[in-house]
Design a protein around this motif. Structure first.
Motif, PDB file in Angstrom:
ATOM      1  N   ASN A  73       0.799  -1.217   0.000  1.00  0.00           N
ATOM      2  CA  ASN A  73       0.000   0.000   0.000  1.00  0.00           C
ATOM      3  C   ASN A  73       0.836   1.273   0.000  1.00  0.00           C
ATOM      4  O   ASN A  73       0.304   2.368   0.143  1.00  0.00           O
ATOM      5  N   ASP A  74       2.175   1.143  -0.140  1.00  0.00           N
ATOM      6  CA  ASP A  74       3.023   2.327  -0.218  1.00  0.00           C
ATOM      7  C   ASP A  74       2.695   3.111  -1.481  1.00  0.00           C
ATOM      8  O   ASP A  74       2.482   2.521  -2.566  1.00  0.00           O
ATOM      9  N   PRO A  75       2.661   4.435  -1.441  1.00  0.00           N
ATOM     10  CA  PRO A  75       2.323   5.232  -2.638  1.00  0.00           C
ATOM     11  C   PRO A  75       3.353   5.126  -3.756  1.00  0.00           C
ATOM     12  O   PRO A  75       3.033   5.333  -4.931  1.00  0.00           O
ATOM     13  N   ASP A  76       4.602   4.788  -3.394  1.00  0.00           N
ATOM     14  CA  ASP A  76       5.650   4.707  -4.428  1.00  0.00           C
ATOM     15  C   ASP A  76       6.026   3.265  -4.744  1.00  0.00           C
ATOM     16  O   ASP A  76       7.130   2.998  -5.212  1.00  0.00           O
ATOM     17  N   ILE A  77       5.088   2.318  -4.494  1.00  0.00           N
ATOM     18  CA  ILE A  77       5.401   0.906  -4.702  1.00  0.00           C
ATOM     19  C   ILE A  77       5.745   0.590  -6.158  1.00  0.00           C
ATOM     20  O   ILE A  77       6.513  -0.331  -6.445  1.00  0.00           O
ATOM     21  N   ASP A  78       5.180   1.350  -7.091  1.00  0.00           N
ATOM     22  CA  ASP A  78       5.405   1.051  -8.502  1.00  0.00           C
ATOM     23  C   ASP A  78       6.401   2.011  -9.148  1.00  0.00           C
ATOM     24  O   ASP A  78       6.417   2.199 -10.369  1.00  0.00           O
ATOM     25  N   GLU A  79       7.257   2.636  -8.324  1.00  0.00           N
ATOM     26  CA  GLU A  79       8.276   3.533  -8.846  1.00  0.00           C
ATOM     27  C   GLU A  79       9.656   2.922  -8.680  1.00  0.00           C
ATOM     28  O   GLU A  79       9.940   2.277  -7.676  1.00  0.00           O
ATOM     29  N   HIS A 116      -2.969  -0.493  -6.702  1.00  0.00           N
ATOM     30  CA  HIS A 116      -1.894  -0.766  -7.663  1.00  0.00           C
ATOM     31  C   HIS A 116      -2.226  -2.031  -8.425  1.00  0.00           C
ATOM     32  O   HIS A 116      -2.595  -3.037  -7.835  1.00  0.00           O
ATOM     33  N   SER A 117      -2.072  -2.004  -9.680  1.00  0.00           N
ATOM     34  CA  SER A 117      -2.356  -3.197 -10.484  1.00  0.00           C
ATOM     35  C   SER A 117      -1.083  -3.618 -11.183  1.00  0.00           C
ATOM     36  O   SER A 117      -0.330  -2.787 -11.700  1.00  0.00           O
ATOM     37  N   PHE A 118      -0.847  -4.950 -11.161  1.00  0.00           N
ATOM     38  CA  PHE A 118       0.336  -5.493 -11.822  1.00  0.00           C
ATOM     39  C   PHE A 118      -0.102  -6.175 -13.123  1.00  0.00           C
ATOM     40  O   PHE A 118      -1.062  -6.943 -13.126  1.00  0.00           O
ATOM     41  N   PRO A 119       0.599  -5.965 -14.201  1.00  0.00           N
ATOM     42  CA  PRO A 119       0.254  -6.646 -15.457  1.00  0.00           C
ATOM     43  C   PRO A 119       0.466  -8.140 -15.323  1.00  0.00           C
ATOM     44  O   PRO A 119       1.473  -8.596 -14.796  1.00  0.00           O
TER      45      PRO A 119
END
Length: 336
Positions: A48-54, A90-93
């Motif tokens: 749930n971190d806001p920068d998880i996908d950075e 966050h969604s992962f492909p």
């Protein structure tokens, strides 16, 4: 600033499981590039971190050597599957390969596994409760058996004490009858087992001692009075004991100071006297047996009526009542 170097093989394995490259890189970097399982655990803790996908950036570009392939365990697949299904916002492909692997364990299967685990834990807890119940019942049984044995032993001791007390009373009564018949000069009928010499000695003692000799009948009156007091207040044992101790003080004071009137005079309205003796059935009666007389608002023992022998007998009975735990277990009212 530069993108941190991570283990390529572990990065590929995470991407194969459906995690974005940025997320996988961040997980490997912050989990220490140790293994895929630690990276997945990091993603679970930080999903749930806001920068998880950075992509993370570091000051120094550190070269990370390639290592051998890490086997993907079933637990790792479960965690990855949960992350893919519950990764909002966050969604992962999801690639075709990861879809195939993700189909191994569905949400229903995970729920079923969780239920089975909870059932096993509940079974274990139930076994522990049953075992604790057995131990408690055994301890209770042992305590009840000990209490039963203690009660039997106490009852046996009471019966033995009662028997010995009755025998002493009968012997004293028998001797008292002999004394009375001897004093009146009557033949000792029915007492052939008593030696005539004993009668002679008793007569001589009677002549030498001008004071009255109190027989077992008088002593039994003291005992019966205290037994009655104890029975009438059997639910107030502490109060009964205090009454006995107070009576012993009254009697003892007169014995030690027979010429001092203050020890031979008790005011009825005295709060201490009423609380300890006067309010109990049998308290005043015992003092009257000792020679005290009701005179107006007082209990008074005239100096000329002070009988030290009688008072000593009363004191002995009081001491027995205080120290003997079996005192008062039976009555001798039927004895004439």
């Amino acid at each position: 600033m530069a993108v941190p170097k991570v283990d390529r093989k572990m990065l590929e394995e995470l991407e194969t499981m459906g995690f974005p490259k940025a997320t996988a890189t961040r997980a490997l970097h912050y989990s220490g590039n140790t293994n895929v399982e630690d990276a997945i655990n990091w993603i679970v803790d930080h999903e749930n971190d806001p920068d998880i996908d950075e992509i993370p950036l570091v000051d120094v570009d550190i070269e990370i050597g390639s290592s051998q392939s890490f086997p993907i365990t079933e637990e790792m697949e479960i965690k990855a599957q949960k992350l893919r299904k519950n990764s909002s916002p966050h969604s992962f492909p999801i690639t075709e390969e990861s879809q195939i692997k993700g189909q191994k364990l569905s949400r229903e299967q995970l729920h079923k596994m969780k239920e089975e685990k909870e059932k096993k834990l509940e079974i274990e807890r139930e076994k522990e409760r049953i075992e604790a119940g057995k131990k408690l019942n055994e301890m209770k049984r042992i305590a009840e058996e000990n209490e039963r044995q203690r009660h039997i032993a106490l009852r046996k001791a009471e019966k033995e004490e009662e028997k010995r007390a009755r025998e002493r009373v009968m012997r004293k009564l028998e001797q008292d009858k002999i004394n009375r018949r001897s004093t009146l000069g009557l033949p000792l009928e029915g007492h052939q087992t008593v030696k005539s010499s004993a009668t002679t000695v008793q007569k001589e003692q009677k002549l030498q001692n001008p004071r009255p000799v109190y027989t077992v009948t008088k002593v039994e009156l003291f005992r019966e009075c205290l037994r009655s007091l104890k029975l009438n207040h059997q639910d107030e044992q502490a109060r009964v004991r205090r009454a006995f101790e107070t009576l012993l003080i009254y009697v003892g004071n007169v014995v030690k100071n027979p010429n001092q009137e203050k020890y031979r005079k008790i005011r009825f309205s005295n709060p201490l006297f009423q609380d300890r003796v006067g309010s109990l059935i049998g308290g005043v009666e015992f003092l009257e047996l000792c020679g005290f007389e009701r005179t107006g608002d007082f209990l008074y023992l005239p100096e000329e009526k002070v009988d030290i022998t009688l008072l000593n007998s009363a004191g002995s009975v009081l001491k027995s009542a205080i120290t003997n735990p079996f005192f008062g277990l039976f009555s001798t009212r039927t004895v004439s």
